[in-house]
Motif scaffolding. Structure first.
Motif, PDB file in Angstrom:
ATOM      1  N   ASP A 143      46.387  43.011  60.379  1.00 32.73           N
ATOM      2  CA  ASP A 143      47.843  43.638  60.050  1.00 32.73           C
ATOM      3  C   ASP A 143      48.301  44.351  61.289  1.00 32.73           C
ATOM      4  N   ASP A 145      50.415  46.615  61.830  1.00 28.87           N
ATOM      5  CA  ASP A 145      50.319  47.975  61.915  1.00 28.87           C
ATOM      6  C   ASP A 145      48.970  48.493  62.180  1.00 28.87           C
ATOM      7  N   ARG A 148      48.725  48.345  66.013  1.00 28.01           N
ATOM      8  CA  ARG A 148      49.329  49.569  66.464  1.00 28.01           C
ATOM      9  C   ARG A 148      48.372  50.694  66.369  1.00 28.01           C
TER      10      ARG A 148
ATOM     11  N   SER B  43      62.862  53.262  62.578  1.00 31.93           N
ATOM     12  CA  SER B  43      61.372  53.204  62.927  1.00 31.93           C
ATOM     13  C   SER B  43      60.933  52.875  64.191  1.00 31.93           C
ATOM     14  N   ARG B  47      58.409  54.679  66.906  1.00 38.19           N
ATOM     15  CA  ARG B  47      57.389  53.940  67.429  1.00 38.19           C
ATOM     16  C   ARG B  47      57.515  54.427  68.984  1.00 38.19           C
ATOM     17  N   PHE B  73      52.091  54.806  58.182  1.00 39.30           N
ATOM     18  CA  PHE B  73      53.192  53.690  57.993  1.00 39.30           C
ATOM     19  C   PHE B  73      53.549  53.846  56.479  1.00 39.30           C
ATOM     20  N   THR B  77      47.805  50.902  55.101  1.00 35.24           N
ATOM     21  CA  THR B  77      47.655  50.037  56.051  1.00 35.24           C
ATOM     22  C   THR B  77      46.218  50.431  56.451  1.00 35.24           C
ATOM     23  N   ASP B 150      56.302  56.987  58.709  1.00 33.32           N
ATOM     24  CA  ASP B 150      57.492  56.217  58.719  1.00 33.32           C
ATOM     25  C   ASP B 150      57.553  55.635  57.463  1.00 33.32           C
TER      26      ASP B 150
END
Lengths: 251, 245
Positions: A143, A145, A148, B43, B47, B73, B77, B150
């Motif tokens: 993924d 994200d 990140r 977004s 970031r 997010f 996630t 986000d």
């Protein structure tokens, strides 16, 4: 009833085969009836089983080696874009070259004293690609994200591989190994055929030997064992994949 | 004192300009909502503030060090192969904390978001709202100085959404990190933020910057207060003007 359909069809085809052989007086060396195959299967069962084990162990050793090499290379390509560019075309060349065409060469290199090494090497060549491409795709499937987040938490490259990319790749690895195992078995059989009498006396050798002696019933019996082994291996890996995915997803 | 600041920052992507130029400074302990139409670069701005992306032009200054910024997010996630507890412990373990201590803090963070007892559950076994709480716990476990969200509740139903908004405010009141959260919901922005920044249609520029009076966490029925309605109207007007461009 529906679940019995394939059994009924098989029984029907065997019955037609049996009756046709007897009614038309087909020579047993040309096509033995199923009953003849069954007798050969019973008489030669210990020999066939030992041969099947040799072929299977070639395939399994090849699967383990292919798995290690393919995953190591996939991790290397994931870590370095330059090595990725360098390795991928070569991996594709390995994939598109028919194993039967490489076999004589590998037999010369590895096989003069140790034919079993040649057989394993050839099976590795065939099993390598699905595992490699699965691993390579899996290592890229994390993924974005989550990637990140790992960057945000200051994870190093190696931490990203072991704690994010490899675990993300698990479903792809399971699929790759399932395909790779089937191919390793095919590779082992093809390699045995190429090696002929100089090779390990596995199932393919049994088929060749029976063919040379016109023992058609034994030949078909060996084919039956080979088919059963392939089906069993596939079922086993399918089950492993299901269990593995369940564990990975947590349900 | 500023926790993160964008000065004359612009971002261009291959497909064209995405954001700015804008200047935006986030003060310590401030709760800032970033509102704007789809594709305005909200977004992207987030970031930039997180340090996950570099601007094409302009300057980004960030005070928080490694591990002091957290991001939530739109989707939870979470790593599907890890339990809720292990997911929350992950940032601590990556920073080198011993596993047992990381897990202990993770369990405490899960308890803070109302998920005590769910440590062993896998993400697939959790509802959307619960998974989002796990994500929130993971963001809070490092005790961040800057918390970036986000569109964190966009995929949830209205009731879960409001409950989580109150949770975030309660957690903010407890440790007072600077919060920046992106949303396209005006009411949510005014409810959750002490300051609402409106971006115009992309490439986004600042079309309004409003202070929201009132106590935090919000009292009951805050959404019906005259002050709340007035700011919401102003934000909506600025948003409409920004879209008309």
């Amino acid at each position: 009833m529906i679940r019995l359909a394939p059994v009924i069809l098989t029984a029907l085809l065997l019955a037609i085969w049996e009756v046709a052989c007897r009614a038309l007086h087909v020579a047993p060396y040309f096509l033995p009836p199923p009953s003849g195959v069954a007798v050969a299967l019973r008489d030669d069962f210990p020999v066939l089983l030992a041969a099947a084990w040799r072929t299977l162990s070639t395939a399994l050793i090849a699967l383990v080696l292919a798995s290690l090499i393919a995953q190591a290379l996939a991790i290397v390509t994931a870590l370095s874009p330059i090595l990725d560019r360098a390795i991928r075309p070569l991996a594709s060349v390995v994939q598109v070259t028919p194993v039967i065409a490489i076999a004589p060469l590998v037999l010369i290199w590895a096989g003069l004293d140790h034919p079993e090494r040649a057989l394993v090497s050839l099976a590795v060549l065939v099993a390598f690609f699905p595992i490699f491409s699965g691993a390579a795709a899996g290592l890229r499937s994390a993924d974005p994200d989550l990637e990140r987040l790992f960057a945000l938490y200051g994870a190093g490259r190696w931490q990203k591989v072991t704690r994010l990319r490899l675990p993300s790749a698990v479903p792809f690895l399971l699929e790759g190994h399932k395909v790779g195992a089937g191919l390793a078995l095919i590779g082992a059989v093809v390699a045995e055929f190429s090696a002929g009498s100089g090779g390990v006396r596995g199932l393919a050798w049994q088929i060749l030997d029976a063919s040379n002696k016109l023992q058609t019933a034994r030949m078909i019996a060996a084919l039956v064992v080979l088919g059963a082994m392939g089906v069993a291996l596939h079922a086993l890996l399918e089950a492993l994949e299901r269990v593995g995915l369940k564990w990975w997803r947590g349900r | 004192m500023s926790v993160a600041a964008l000065t004359d920052v612009a971002v261009d992507y291959d497909r064209g300009p995405a954001l700015g130029p804008i200047s935006l400074s986030i003060g310590a302990g401030e709760a800032v909502a970033l509102v704007g139409p789809s594709g305005c670069g909200k977004s992207t701005a987030l970031r930039l503030l997180a340090g996950l992306e570099a601007p094409t032009r302009g300057e980004v200054v960030r005070a928080p060090g490694r591990g002091e910024t957290a991001v939530v997010f739109q989707a939870p996630t979470l790593a599907p192969w890890l339990s809720a507890g292990a997911n929350v412990a992950l940032p601590l373990e990556l920073a080198g904390m011993a596993k047992a201590e990381a897990r202990r803090r993770a369990d405490a963070a899960l308890a803070r978001v109302g998920l005590a007892g769910a440590e062993a559950a896998r993400p697939a076994q959790l509802s959307g709202g619960m998974a989002m709480r796990v994500s929130l716990a993971r963001a809070l476990v490092t005790d961040p100085k800057l918390l970036l969200l986000d569109e964190p509740f966009a995929a949830l139903d209205e009731i879960t959404r409001r409950a989580l908004a109150d949770d975030v405010l309660a957690l903010w009141a407890a440790s007072r990190p600077a919060i920046v959260f992106v949303t396209h919901n005006v009411e949510e922005a005014v409810y959750m933020a002490s300051r609402v920044v409106v971006l115009s249609r992309g490439p986004g520029r600042i079309a309004g910057d409003f202070a929201v009076e009132g106590p935090m966490p919000r009292p009951a029925h805050f959404r019906t207060h005259a002050g709340f309605r007035a700011v919401a109207e102003q934000v909506s007007a600025a948003l409409a003007q920004g879209v008309a461009g």
